[in-house]
Write a protein that holds these residues in place. Structure first.
Motif, PDB file in Angstrom:
ATOM      1  N   ASN A   1      -3.456   5.589   4.322  1.00 52.07           N
ATOM      2  CA  ASN A   1      -2.736   4.441   3.765  1.00 52.07           C
ATOM      3  C   ASN A   1      -1.856   4.847   2.588  1.00 52.07           C
ATOM      4  O   ASN A   1      -2.185   5.756   1.828  1.00 52.07           O
ATOM      5  N   SER A   2      -0.738   4.135   2.434  1.00 54.10           N
ATOM      6  CA  SER A   2       0.195   4.415   1.338  1.00 54.10           C
ATOM      7  C   SER A   2       0.418   3.153   0.514  1.00 54.10           C
ATOM      8  O   SER A   2       0.355   2.045   1.038  1.00 54.10           O
ATOM      9  N   TYR A   3       0.697   3.347  -0.765  1.00 57.01           N
ATOM     10  CA  TYR A   3       1.006   2.204  -1.624  1.00 57.01           C
ATOM     11  C   TYR A   3       1.814   2.664  -2.827  1.00 57.01           C
ATOM     12  O   TYR A   3       1.895   3.860  -3.126  1.00 57.01           O
ATOM     13  N   ILE A   4       2.418   1.704  -3.502  1.00 62.42           N
ATOM     14  CA  ILE A   4       3.205   1.995  -4.695  1.00 62.42           C
ATOM     15  C   ILE A   4       2.614   1.238  -5.878  1.00 62.42           C
ATOM     16  O   ILE A   4       2.256   0.066  -5.760  1.00 62.42           O
ATOM     17  N   LYS A   5       2.497   1.922  -6.995  1.00 60.62           N
ATOM     18  CA  LYS A   5       1.991   1.301  -8.218  1.00 60.62           C
ATOM     19  C   LYS A   5       3.140   1.185  -9.210  1.00 60.62           C
ATOM     20  O   LYS A   5       3.765   2.177  -9.574  1.00 60.62           O
ATOM     21  N   TYR A   6       3.411  -0.061  -9.653  1.00 59.05           N
ATOM     22  CA  TYR A   6       4.504  -0.312 -10.579  1.00 59.05           C
ATOM     23  C   TYR A   6       4.048  -0.120 -12.027  1.00 59.05           C
ATOM     24  O   TYR A   6       2.842  -0.145 -12.314  1.00 59.05           O
ATOM     25  N   PRO A   7       4.974   0.059 -12.966  1.00 61.13           N
ATOM     26  CA  PRO A   7       4.606   0.290 -14.368  1.00 61.13           C
ATOM     27  C   PRO A   7       3.774  -0.834 -14.979  1.00 61.13           C
ATOM     28  O   PRO A   7       2.981  -0.605 -15.884  1.00 61.13           O
ATOM     29  N   ASN A   8       3.948  -2.066 -14.474  1.00 60.55           N
ATOM     30  CA  ASN A   8       3.193  -3.199 -15.027  1.00 60.55           C
ATOM     31  C   ASN A   8       1.807  -3.351 -14.406  1.00 60.55           C
ATOM     32  O   ASN A   8       1.116  -4.335 -14.641  1.00 60.55           O
ATOM     33  N   GLY A   9       1.399  -2.362 -13.570  1.00 58.49           N
ATOM     34  CA  GLY A   9       0.064  -2.382 -12.988  1.00 58.49           C
ATOM     35  C   GLY A   9      -0.006  -3.005 -11.605  1.00 58.49           C
ATOM     36  O   GLY A   9      -1.019  -2.868 -10.916  1.00 58.49           O
ATOM     37  N   LYS A  10       1.034  -3.682 -11.171  1.00 59.68           N
ATOM     38  CA  LYS A  10       1.038  -4.309  -9.853  1.00 59.68           C
ATOM     39  C   LYS A  10       1.095  -3.247  -8.760  1.00 59.68           C
ATOM     40  O   LYS A  10       1.733  -2.214  -8.916  1.00 59.68           O
ATOM     41  N   VAL A  11       0.409  -3.515  -7.632  1.00 56.61           N
ATOM     42  CA  VAL A  11       0.357  -2.568  -6.520  1.00 56.61           C
ATOM     43  C   VAL A  11       0.861  -3.246  -5.254  1.00 56.61           C
ATOM     44  O   VAL A  11       0.568  -4.410  -4.992  1.00 56.61           O
ATOM     45  N   SER A  12       1.633  -2.506  -4.442  1.00 51.11           N
ATOM     46  CA  SER A  12       2.146  -3.035  -3.176  1.00 51.11           C
ATOM     47  C   SER A  12       1.936  -1.996  -2.076  1.00 51.11           C
ATOM     48  O   SER A  12       2.124  -0.798  -2.293  1.00 51.11           O
ATOM     49  N   LYS A  13       1.515  -2.456  -0.895  1.00 49.60           N
ATOM     50  CA  LYS A  13       1.272  -1.552   0.231  1.00 49.60           C
ATOM     51  C   LYS A  13       2.588  -1.076   0.850  1.00 49.60           C
ATOM     52  O   LYS A  13       3.609  -1.762   0.803  1.00 49.60           O
ATOM     53  N   ILE A  14       2.524   0.135   1.448  1.00 50.75           N
ATOM     54  CA  ILE A  14       3.645   0.677   2.217  1.00 50.75           C
ATOM     55  C   ILE A  14       3.132   0.919   3.629  1.00 50.75           C
ATOM     56  O   ILE A  14       2.193   1.686   3.829  1.00 50.75           O
ATOM     57  N   ASN A  15       3.708   0.257   4.605  1.00 48.10           N
ATOM     58  CA  ASN A  15       3.286   0.476   5.990  1.00 48.10           C
ATOM     59  C   ASN A  15       4.457   0.243   6.934  1.00 48.10           C
ATOM     60  O   ASN A  15       5.612   0.176   6.494  1.00 48.10           O
TER      61      ASN A  15
END
Length: 256
Positions: free
Chosen positions: A192-206
């Motif tokens: 699984n892949s995901y991106i973590k933003y500077p403000n702590g929010k996380v979003s999946k990559i698929n």
């Protein structure tokens, strides 16, 4: 008693009136305390007269409460760093100060500011907050730190990828493009892949999601759990157990 306690706190104390709580048990009314509001003669406290106007005598076990002035709060400060014209610690003029008012104190944003990548730090923890959607009802707390991010940030790719890399952030490039520019995923190892933003929010990559990337984001490609070793260990254990059973049966047959 006020003088023995060192006097009032000049800035915060209500020096005109104190409250005396006195034990006064009334079984019928279910009362245990009677409260008195006592006016303070400040001239007497300052030694300008020998006797106070209100000679309220205290009794054993009385509890005296000195309240704060109505509406009094300690000075509140908020640190604002990053892409603002005058980064500084702001001493709030009003109790309820919103983000727009804070920006006025620091001269506004610079042309390099990126609100989407900005974040709030409270009690040493990053708080997930979208600064592009703040309104007048969103206020901050004493001690908050606001960091206004820059468009000059970098993007990092980590994990089961051909070449872990750091890129200069470029507006418009999405997550999968950064993965491709890092050589792509390691097929047999990536999960699984995901991106973590500077403000702590996380979003999946698929397959269906290719989220946008902000400055100072980190893209993670997880590694698969190696099941071969577990399966090998299971087969090895099974073979050992099966061998012991076969040996035991052979021994029993020989004995018979």
């Amino acid at each position: 008693l006020i003088l023995l306690a060192g006097g009032f706190e000049d800035e915060s104390a209500n020096q005109d009136l104190v409250v005396v709580n006195r034990v006064d048990i009334d079984v019928k009314k279910e009362r245990v305390i009677r409260t008195f509001s006592v006016k303070v003669d400040k001239d007497y406290l300052l030694g300008l007269k020998e006797n106070p106007e209100n000679s309220f005598a205290l009794m054993d076990k009385d509890i005296i409460i000195v309240n704060k002035k109505e509406g009094y709060i300690e000075s509140q400060t908020i640190k604002i760093k990053g892409e603002v014209v005058f980064p500084q610690t702001v001493i709030l003029e009003f109790k309820n100060t919103n983000f727009g008012q804070l920006l006025n104190y620091v001269g506004g944003l610079t042309k390099y500011a990126n609100l989407e990548a900005s974040y709030l730090k409270r009690d040493e923890k990053i708080v997930t907050l979208d600064f592009t959607k703040l309104n007048k009802s969103n206020t901050f707390e004493n001690g908050d730190e606001i960091f206004i991010a820059s468009n000059k940030g970098i993007v990092t790719t980590l994990g089961a990828i051909q070449n872990e890399s750091n890129f200069i952030w470029f507006k418009g490039l999405r997550a999968k493009k950064y993965i491709k520019n890092s050589g792509g995923k390691i097929n047999k190892e990536s999960s699984n892949s995901y991106i973590k933003y500077p403000n702590g929010k996380v979003s999946k990559i698929n397959f269906f999601k290719n989220p946008k990337v902000l400055p100072n984001s980190i893209i993670f490609i997880n590694r698969k759990v190696n099941k071969d070793k577990k399966e090998g260990a299971f087969l090895e254990g099974f073979n050992t157990t099966f061998g012991l059973i076969a040996s035991t049966i052979t021994t029993i047959l020989l004995a018979s």
